[in-house]
Design a protein around this motif. Structure first.
Motif, PDB file in Angstrom:
ATOM      1  N   THR A   4      32.866  37.552  53.803  1.00  0.00           N
ATOM      2  CA  THR A   4      33.770  37.423  52.797  1.00  0.00           C
ATOM      3  C   THR A   4      33.614  39.006  52.037  1.00  0.00           C
ATOM      4  N   LEU A   5      34.894  39.348  51.731  1.00  0.00           N
ATOM      5  CA  LEU A   5      34.707  40.786  51.218  1.00  0.00           C
ATOM      6  C   LEU A   5      35.378  40.494  49.870  1.00  0.00           C
ATOM      7  N   VAL A   6      36.453  39.943  49.742  1.00  0.00           N
ATOM      8  CA  VAL A   6      36.856  39.765  48.297  1.00  0.00           C
ATOM      9  C   VAL A   6      37.238  38.336  47.880  1.00  0.00           C
ATOM     10  N   GLU A   7      36.733  37.607  46.962  1.00  0.00           N
ATOM     11  CA  GLU A   7      37.106  36.275  46.485  1.00  0.00           C
ATOM     12  C   GLU A   7      37.965  36.494  45.312  1.00  0.00           C
ATOM     13  N   VAL A   8      39.193  35.658  45.230  1.00  0.00           N
ATOM     14  CA  VAL A   8      39.690  35.595  43.963  1.00  0.00           C
ATOM     15  C   VAL A   8      39.569  34.119  43.537  1.00  0.00           C
ATOM     16  N   GLN A   9      39.225  33.825  42.308  1.00  0.00           N
ATOM     17  CA  GLN A   9      39.076  32.672  41.821  1.00  0.00           C
ATOM     18  C   GLN A   9      39.678  32.401  40.602  1.00  0.00           C
ATOM     19  N   ASP A  10      40.625  31.399  40.707  1.00  0.00           N
ATOM     20  CA  ASP A  10      41.416  30.924  39.824  1.00  0.00           C
ATOM     21  C   ASP A  10      41.842  31.959  38.853  1.00  0.00           C
ATOM     22  N   LEU A  11      42.421  32.936  39.285  1.00  0.00           N
ATOM     23  CA  LEU A  11      43.091  34.224  38.708  1.00  0.00           C
ATOM     24  C   LEU A  11      44.263  33.794  38.050  1.00  0.00           C
ATOM     25  N   LYS A  12      44.314  34.100  36.787  1.00  0.00           N
ATOM     26  CA  LYS A  12      45.854  33.855  35.907  1.00  0.00           C
ATOM     27  C   LYS A  12      46.053  35.345  35.037  1.00  0.00           C
ATOM     28  N   ILE A  13      47.220  35.712  35.553  1.00  0.00           N
ATOM     29  CA  ILE A  13      47.662  37.051  34.746  1.00  0.00           C
ATOM     30  C   ILE A  13      48.951  36.473  34.175  1.00  0.00           C
ATOM     31  N   HIS A  14      49.270  36.563  32.855  1.00  0.00           N
ATOM     32  CA  HIS A  14      50.371  36.353  32.084  1.00  0.00           C
ATOM     33  C   HIS A  14      50.795  37.603  31.431  1.00  0.00           C
ATOM     34  N   PHE A  15      52.191  37.292  31.248  1.00  0.00           N
ATOM     35  CA  PHE A  15      52.848  38.531  30.452  1.00  0.00           C
ATOM     36  C   PHE A  15      53.329  38.185  29.346  1.00  0.00           C
ATOM     37  N   PHE A  16      52.802  38.533  28.351  1.00  0.00           N
ATOM     38  CA  PHE A  16      53.157  38.187  26.761  1.00  0.00           C
ATOM     39  C   PHE A  16      54.549  38.991  26.417  1.00  0.00           C
ATOM     40  N   THR A  17      55.606  38.477  26.587  1.00  0.00           N
ATOM     41  CA  THR A  17      56.823  39.217  26.102  1.00  0.00           C
ATOM     42  C   THR A  17      57.406  38.375  25.094  1.00  0.00           C
ATOM     43  N   ASP A  18      58.412  39.317  24.251  1.00  0.00           N
ATOM     44  CA  ASP A  18      59.023  38.824  23.194  1.00  0.00           C
ATOM     45  C   ASP A  18      59.629  37.259  23.539  1.00  0.00           C
ATOM     46  N   GLU A  19      60.045  37.161  24.702  1.00  0.00           N
ATOM     47  CA  GLU A  19      60.904  35.930  24.859  1.00  0.00           C
ATOM     48  C   GLU A  19      59.902  34.605  25.069  1.00  0.00           C
ATOM     49  N   GLY A  20      58.656  34.970  25.445  1.00  0.00           N
ATOM     50  CA  GLY A  20      57.636  34.206  25.774  1.00  0.00           C
ATOM     51  C   GLY A  20      56.741  34.523  26.782  1.00  0.00           C
ATOM     52  N   VAL A  21      55.779  33.487  27.128  1.00  0.00           N
ATOM     53  CA  VAL A  21      54.668  34.121  27.895  1.00  0.00           C
ATOM     54  C   VAL A  21      55.321  33.704  29.736  1.00  0.00           C
ATOM     55  N   VAL A  22      55.229  34.809  30.364  1.00  0.00           N
ATOM     56  CA  VAL A  22      55.355  34.373  31.811  1.00  0.00           C
ATOM     57  C   VAL A  22      54.073  34.341  32.648  1.00  0.00           C
ATOM     58  N   ARG A  23      54.086  33.132  33.218  1.00  0.00           N
ATOM     59  CA  ARG A  23      52.579  33.002  33.933  1.00  0.00           C
ATOM     60  C   ARG A  23      52.889  33.519  35.395  1.00  0.00           C
ATOM     61  N   ALA A  24      52.897  34.744  35.538  1.00  0.00           N
ATOM     62  CA  ALA A  24      53.084  35.378  36.893  1.00  0.00           C
ATOM     63  C   ALA A  24      52.263  34.909  37.893  1.00  0.00           C
ATOM     64  N   VAL A  25      51.114  35.060  37.440  1.00  0.00           N
ATOM     65  CA  VAL A  25      50.045  34.501  38.579  1.00  0.00           C
ATOM     66  C   VAL A  25      49.194  33.211  37.556  1.00  0.00           C
ATOM     67  N   ASP A  26      49.088  32.145  38.303  1.00  0.00           N
ATOM     68  CA  ASP A  26      48.654  31.077  37.486  1.00  0.00           C
ATOM     69  C   ASP A  26      47.853  30.218  38.009  1.00  0.00           C
ATOM     70  N   GLY A  27      46.404  30.817  38.502  1.00  0.00           N
ATOM     71  CA  GLY A  27      45.499  30.018  39.107  1.00  0.00           C
ATOM     72  C   GLY A  27      45.453  30.288  40.364  1.00  0.00           C
TER      73      GLY A  27
END
Lengths: 329, 345
Positions: free
Chosen positions: B5-28
């Motif tokens: 195993t080289l890379v393990e991504v575990q439950d990754l969440k990347i959210h974008f906090f914009t004026d219109e709201g939160v965009v959950r671009a990567v959500d687990g």
């Protein structure tokens, strides 16, 4: 590259020639000439009216009776062959003396204004773009718009008032009293530099505000370009990355505007120079145009234009050095 | 985790906090990249695949932020031991991640036309990466650059090294990008739609080149694409992404022959097949929903042809169909036990 420069150079020579024609025609355009001016001044000061014969004599003396193209030809021939710019009716001296007295002052104020503008505006512009919508960005934006909106002569007036009111002395002119009429010496140069920064900043302030906005906009365009991401994915440190890639790209449009900055600085300088009583070319040019002192006016306009054209040529060369796309295509 | 195993991504969440709201671009998102293998990340535009793969270098554009999750990178050390570092935990501008970028994990991008700066020669941009990560002199770096350019199939590399990117064709530029990525001898190469902007013949050449170099350099490949034809050609494993989640993950044969998730099935149906002589295309119905209006429950349920009534309320969990086949869909979950488990709480 050399072909590009040769072409630019040819354009430059041609442009200068066109400018000589235009500046000469321009100063001939207002009705009347210097003699009419003398006549009306004598009348308004209660003097005798000149006889038409005497007026004609005066015109013949100054060569004003000849057709415009002859006057133009003689003017241009004397400049090219002998470096003479004609006679100042107003000051009764060679126009070239007046010009050479004033131009270095204008040039140095312009140069320092220019330095001031770039040194202040570029870092702030970069900061505002990188930290877009931060408090700092808003503060600089606010100050920038005020700087854009306030005319420089008003700043000069405010400054005069403050220096008179709080420091007990009006900081006008470019020299202290004891040096004003002395020949150039090291001490005078130091004194000159001490006075220089005030008008340089005032004249530059409007330009600074503009440049901050442009730099910010240019850099914002570049910051999200894919090549920035490529550089980041290589592991470049953020600051080095910023300067080497997006800032470098964002700077190119500025280099091409170096040439145009000069005339705008000179134009902005006129009123400030009148307010602050600076011995620069602006007020003299202004007066010469009012009095129809044509050879002084034409000489100034010509020299300023030539400087602008040379400035543009230099910025073209710089741009070619900086941007391989221009150099190679 | 195996040694491979080289890379393990575990439950990754990347959210974008914009004026219109939160965009959950990567959500687990959970992903595993094996050494020397190719994992293909597939999905429609806007599903978060580019955001997710950039996170492996901890490149997240504001207003985006890694909200939670781990990106475990297993590094083999010279003394035969190995260590594990969490990339998600690193300072995105810090030394630690910068030493990984371009050296241990390299990346190539979709737009070969704009991914290289027109201000510097191709060679100097490749040399920059070498000089950044090794102690080589400029001369050595230049020699290595020419060698790499030759390796990626650029003709007359000793001349092209001094050429500016805008004088090269798109294919040549992408080759130069690959040479740059290889210059650090990475363990993992992330390729974000590297062939999308190229014409079909060039695409095939670049893919062949990447596969060949992958073998030579024994590196893992994380290949992001929406082109299933490309996936079939290069992938060992496939992860299908929809609205920030991995909905199905399996080896490439299983994905193409026995897809289980309705989204994967719909994706495969939407490819026009010459042999079937169908008159009309069979697109997935509906549109990708606006990032601000994420559907509740399973994010795919409004477009799903097999949706159950429960799909609009229950977020499916990962179901392990077999050792290598994971799917997130209520069709394969034991709903009765799940309801029974959830009722007491």
């Amino acid at each position: 590259m050399w072909k590009y420069l040769a072409r630019r150079f040819t354009y430059m020579v041609f442009t200068v020639w066109v400018i000589t024609v235009i500046s000469f025609v321009l100063i001939q355009l207002p009705p009347g000439d210097f003699v009419t001016n003398i006549v009306s001044r004598m009348i308004s000061s209660g003097g005798r009216e000149l006889t038409p014969e005497y007026e004609a004599q005066l015109r013949a003396l100054y060569g004003l009776d000849q057709p415009v193209y002859v006057q133009y030809y003689k003017w241009l021939r004397n400049i090219v062959l002998r470096g003479e710019f004609g006679w100042s009716f107003e000051y009764r001296r060679d126009a070239v003396e007046i010009i050479t007295e004033r131009m270095p002052m204008t040039a140095s104020i312009s140069f320092f204004s220019f330095l001031f503008v770039w040194i202040v505006a570029l870092p702030i512009g970069i900061y505002s773009a990188v930290r877009q919508y931060s408090i700092g960005d808003y503060v600089f934006t606010f100050l920038g718009f005020i700087g854009l909106a306030v005319p420089s002569f008003l700043l000069a007036l405010i400054f005069l008032y403050i220096s008179q009111r709080f420091f007990g002395q009006a900081m006008i002119g470019l020299f202290s009293l004891e040096y004003a009429d002395k020949p150039w010496s090291w001490a005078k140069v130091v004194d000159f530099l001490k006075h220089l920064w005030i008008p340089a900043i005032m004249i530059g302030l409007g330009g600074t505000a503009g440049l901050i906005r442009t730099m910010r906009a240019n850099l914002l365009d570049e910051l999200n370009k894919p090549y920035v991401e490529t550089a980041r994915s290589k592991g470049l440190p953020e600051f080095k990355l910023l300067l080497k890639y997006p800032v470098r790209h964002a700077l190119n449009p500025f280099v091409s505007t170096i040439g145009w900055m000069l005339p705008s600085l000179v134009a902005g300088e006129v009123i400030v120079a009148i307010v602050l009583n600076l011995p620069t070319s602006g007020p003299v040019l202004y007066r010469a145009l009012q009095q129809q002192d044509m050879y002084v006016a034409a000489g100034f306009i010509l020299l300023l234009s030539v400087l602008t054209v040379i400035g543009t040529f230099i910025s073209d060369v710089l741009l070619a050095i900086l941007d391989p796309r221009i150099r190679l295509q | 985790m195996s040694d491979e195993t080289l890379v393990e991504v575990q439950d990754l969440k990347i959210h974008f906090f914009t004026d219109e709201g939160v965009v959950r671009a990567v959500d687990g998102v959970n992903l595993t990249v094996q050494r020397g293998k190719t994992l293909s990340l597939v999905g429609e535009s806007g599903c978060g695949k580019s955001v997710a793969c950039r996170a492996l270098l901890h490149i997240v554009h504001p207003p985006g932020r890694i909200v939670s999750g781990k990106i475990l990178y297993h590094r083999r050390l010279d003394n035969g031991l190995s260590e594990t570092v969490d990339i998600a935990d690193m300072d995105p501008k810090g030394r630690e991640i910068r030493d990984i970028r371009g050296k241990e994990i390299a990346m190539i991008f979709q737009e070969p036309m704009t991914s290289l700066s027109p201000m510097y020669t191709v060679g100097s941009q490749i040399m920059e990466n070498i000089l950044l990560h090794t102690n080589m002199s400029k001369k050595e770096a230049r020699a290595l650059t020419i060698e790499l350019l030759a390796k990626v199939g650029i003709p007359k590399p000793e001349r092209l090294v001094d050429e500016y990117p805008f004088r090269l064709s798109g294919g040549m530029r992408q080759r130069a990008m690959i040479a740059m990525a290889l210059s650090g001898r990475p363990n993992l190469l992330i390729a974000d739609e590297p062939t999308t902007a190229l014409d079909v013949t060039t695409q095939a050449n670049i893919l062949d080149l990447m596969l060949e170099l992958q073998k030579q350099y024994d590196m893992a490949l994380l290949f992001i694409t929406h082109d299933l034809g490309v996936v079939a050609e290069i992938a060992d494993e496939v992860a299908v992404m929809y609205l920030g989640r991995i909905v199905e993950k399996a080896d490439v044969d299983t994905i193409f022959n026995a897809p289980m998730h309705p989204y994967t099935q719909a994706l495969l149906r939407s490819i026009p097949k010459i042999a079937m002589k169908r008159e009309e295309l069979d697109p997935i119905k509906g549109m990708v929903p606006s990032p601000y209006r994420r559907p509740g429950g399973c994010p795919f349920h409004p477009r799903c042809t097999k949706a159950l009534p429960e799909c609009s309320t229950i977020v499916p969990a990962i179901t392990k169909l077999n050792e290598n086949h994971l799917v997130e869909c209520l069709l394969y979950e034991d709903l009765a036990t799940r309801k029974a488990m959830e009722r007491p709480s």
